[in-house]
Write a protein that holds these residues in place. Sequence first.
Motif, PDB file in Angstrom:
ATOM      1  N   TRP A  99       0.879  -1.171   0.000  1.00  0.00           N
ATOM      2  CA  TRP A  99       0.000   0.000   0.000  1.00  0.00           C
ATOM      3  C   TRP A  99       0.911   1.214   0.000  1.00  0.00           C
ATOM      4  O   TRP A  99       1.801   1.330   0.833  1.00  0.00           O
ATOM      5  CB  TRP A  99      -0.871  -0.026   1.250  1.00  0.00           C
ATOM      6  N   LEU A 100       0.690   2.125  -0.927  1.00  0.00           N
ATOM      7  CA  LEU A 100       1.511   3.334  -0.962  1.00  0.00           C
ATOM      8  C   LEU A 100       0.634   4.555  -1.158  1.00  0.00           C
ATOM      9  O   LEU A 100      -0.506   4.456  -1.628  1.00  0.00           O
ATOM     10  CB  LEU A 100       2.589   3.228  -2.050  1.00  0.00           C
ATOM     11  N   GLU A 101       1.173   5.707  -0.792  1.00  0.00           N
ATOM     12  CA  GLU A 101       0.442   6.962  -0.918  1.00  0.00           C
ATOM     13  C   GLU A 101       1.328   8.000  -1.576  1.00  0.00           C
ATOM     14  O   GLU A 101       2.547   8.006  -1.384  1.00  0.00           O
ATOM     15  CB  GLU A 101      -0.048   7.434   0.457  1.00  0.00           C
ATOM     16  N   SER A 102       0.691   8.878  -2.367  1.00  0.00           N
ATOM     17  CA  SER A 102       1.429   9.902  -3.092  1.00  0.00           C
ATOM     18  C   SER A 102       0.510  11.073  -3.382  1.00  0.00           C
ATOM     19  O   SER A 102      -0.689  10.888  -3.625  1.00  0.00           O
ATOM     20  CB  SER A 102       1.974   9.324  -4.404  1.00  0.00           C
ATOM     21  N   ASP A 103       1.088  12.271  -3.354  1.00  0.00           N
ATOM     22  CA  ASP A 103       0.317  13.448  -3.753  1.00  0.00           C
ATOM     23  C   ASP A 103       0.723  13.923  -5.147  1.00  0.00           C
ATOM     24  O   ASP A 103       0.339  14.996  -5.590  1.00  0.00           O
ATOM     25  CB  ASP A 103       0.471  14.579  -2.735  1.00  0.00           C
ATOM     26  N   ALA A 104       1.500  13.088  -5.834  1.00  0.00           N
ATOM     27  CA  ALA A 104       1.950  13.426  -7.180  1.00  0.00           C
ATOM     28  C   ALA A 104       0.892  13.064  -8.211  1.00  0.00           C
ATOM     29  O   ALA A 104      -0.032  12.287  -7.947  1.00  0.00           O
ATOM     30  CB  ALA A 104       3.256  12.693  -7.499  1.00  0.00           C
ATOM     31  N   ASP A 105       1.045  13.623  -9.385  1.00  0.00           N
ATOM     32  CA  ASP A 105       0.204  13.244 -10.514  1.00  0.00           C
ATOM     33  C   ASP A 105       0.347  11.748 -10.764  1.00  0.00           C
ATOM     34  O   ASP A 105       1.450  11.200 -10.707  1.00  0.00           O
ATOM     35  CB  ASP A 105       0.634  14.043 -11.744  1.00  0.00           C
ATOM     36  N   GLU A 106      -0.764  11.070 -11.055  1.00  0.00           N
ATOM     37  CA  GLU A 106      -0.718   9.619 -11.211  1.00  0.00           C
ATOM     38  C   GLU A 106       0.233   9.193 -12.324  1.00  0.00           C
ATOM     39  O   GLU A 106       0.947   8.186 -12.191  1.00  0.00           O
ATOM     40  CB  GLU A 106      -2.122   9.081 -11.493  1.00  0.00           C
ATOM     41  N   GLU A 107       0.286   9.946 -13.403  1.00  0.00           N
ATOM     42  CA  GLU A 107       1.192   9.599 -14.500  1.00  0.00           C
ATOM     43  C   GLU A 107       2.647   9.648 -14.038  1.00  0.00           C
ATOM     44  O   GLU A 107       3.451   8.777 -14.386  1.00  0.00           O
ATOM     45  CB  GLU A 107       0.981  10.548 -15.675  1.00  0.00           C
ATOM     46  N   ARG A 108       2.993  10.652 -13.243  1.00  0.00           N
ATOM     47  CA  ARG A 108       4.354  10.755 -12.735  1.00  0.00           C
ATOM     48  C   ARG A 108       4.666   9.604 -11.793  1.00  0.00           C
ATOM     49  O   ARG A 108       5.762   9.029 -11.829  1.00  0.00           O
ATOM     50  CB  ARG A 108       4.527  12.109 -12.029  1.00  0.00           C
ATOM     51  N   LEU A 109       3.716   9.239 -10.966  1.00  0.00           N
ATOM     52  CA  LEU A 109       3.904   8.119 -10.050  1.00  0.00           C
ATOM     53  C   LEU A 109       4.150   6.820 -10.830  1.00  0.00           C
ATOM     54  O   LEU A 109       5.072   6.061 -10.508  1.00  0.00           O
ATOM     55  CB  LEU A 109       2.675   7.964  -9.152  1.00  0.00           C
ATOM     56  N   ILE A 110       3.338   6.574 -11.842  1.00  0.00           N
ATOM     57  CA  ILE A 110       3.489   5.355 -12.646  1.00  0.00           C
ATOM     58  C   ILE A 110       4.870   5.321 -13.302  1.00  0.00           C
ATOM     59  O   ILE A 110       5.533   4.274 -13.308  1.00  0.00           O
ATOM     60  CB  ILE A 110       2.378   5.261 -13.702  1.00  0.00           C
ATOM     61  N   LYS A 111       5.313   6.441 -13.830  1.00  0.00           N
ATOM     62  CA  LYS A 111       6.626   6.491 -14.489  1.00  0.00           C
ATOM     63  C   LYS A 111       7.733   6.102 -13.503  1.00  0.00           C
ATOM     64  O   LYS A 111       8.645   5.331 -13.851  1.00  0.00           O
ATOM     65  CB  LYS A 111       6.881   7.880 -15.053  1.00  0.00           C
ATOM     66  N   HIS A 112       7.647   6.620 -12.289  1.00  0.00           N
ATOM     67  CA  HIS A 112       8.697   6.311 -11.321  1.00  0.00           C
ATOM     68  C   HIS A 112       8.646   4.845 -10.911  1.00  0.00           C
ATOM     69  O   HIS A 112       9.683   4.169 -10.874  1.00  0.00           O
ATOM     70  CB  HIS A 112       8.563   7.202 -10.082  1.00  0.00           C
ATOM     71  N   LEU A 113       7.473   4.344 -10.606  1.00  0.00           N
ATOM     72  CA  LEU A 113       7.347   2.936 -10.214  1.00  0.00           C
ATOM     73  C   LEU A 113       7.784   2.019 -11.342  1.00  0.00           C
ATOM     74  O   LEU A 113       8.394   0.972 -11.097  1.00  0.00           O
ATOM     75  CB  LEU A 113       5.906   2.636  -9.797  1.00  0.00           C
ATOM     76  N   ARG A 114       7.466   2.394 -12.581  1.00  0.00           N
ATOM     77  CA  ARG A 114       7.879   1.586 -13.734  1.00  0.00           C
ATOM     78  C   ARG A 114       9.402   1.589 -13.877  1.00  0.00           C
ATOM     79  O   ARG A 114       9.998   0.594 -14.317  1.00  0.00           O
ATOM     80  CB  ARG A 114       7.203   2.122 -14.997  1.00  0.00           C
TER      81      ARG A 114
END
Length: 277
Positions: free
Chosen positions: A72-87
Amino acid sequence: MSRAYLLLDSCQIDNLQARVCELAPGSRPHFLYLMTQYAELAFYGPLLVAVQAHSPLAQAFDAHWQATAGIWLESDADEERLIKHLRSLIHVRVEGDVSVLFRYYDPRIARLWLQDLAAGERDRLMGPVSLIRLPEGDLHRKGLARVGAEYAHVPWLTLDAQQLEHLGQAGREAVLQRVQAHCQQFFPAYLDGLDSAGQKQWASACCCSAERQGYSAVDDVMRWVSVYGHFGDTFPDGPDHTVYRQLLASRDGSPKERLDKLLAEFKRQLVCAEIAS
């Protein structure tokens, strides 16, 4: 505003995409292997999906998946930016300039990877992620959100031999837990009188016994439990184990087939002993 997500392991949750759609209708799951060189493995890799606290999806995670099959993770970033980092974290470079897949979304690996890092290094790796909830305690980003990284065919993240050995503890712990659970379910007598530490030690000795004979795959170790529990740590070197040693030493067939024959002989001898008594 911070949003919560689940990063789940498709290899450990059967029919994960269907389960997510059933538990969270209208959700938009993202397979991280898509748009990478591992795209053909997308449905066997990590899946990211937004989650609401106390929702059916959150309850399923708490009840069934949080210990081994996702974070479970939490972020206040834009979802697209979050996906890019996790990818960008799906693979790492190791010694020899080799790229390997990185299962950082296994909560046991996430804990070993991040918990002891200095705040600045942890913040760099977490990027836009502000919080990771784990059964043993939450991991927080200490500073401001980072932009994060982006996926490239050559991983930006590297792990040295010492880090790999440290992270390998998660895999070993997982196997020991499975051996204990298997024995408790099918051969509880083997663990009679042992406390938690004793059961873990027994499971470790069983794994070592199997590995000495060339059986380190989890499924093979599970099958080894029955003979190890019956004969003890002297197996297969005891004076009454000649037939088993011969079967293990044979070069007829694959290792799996030799194990099949060994277990068949073990069952045959148990039946003969029962008849004789």
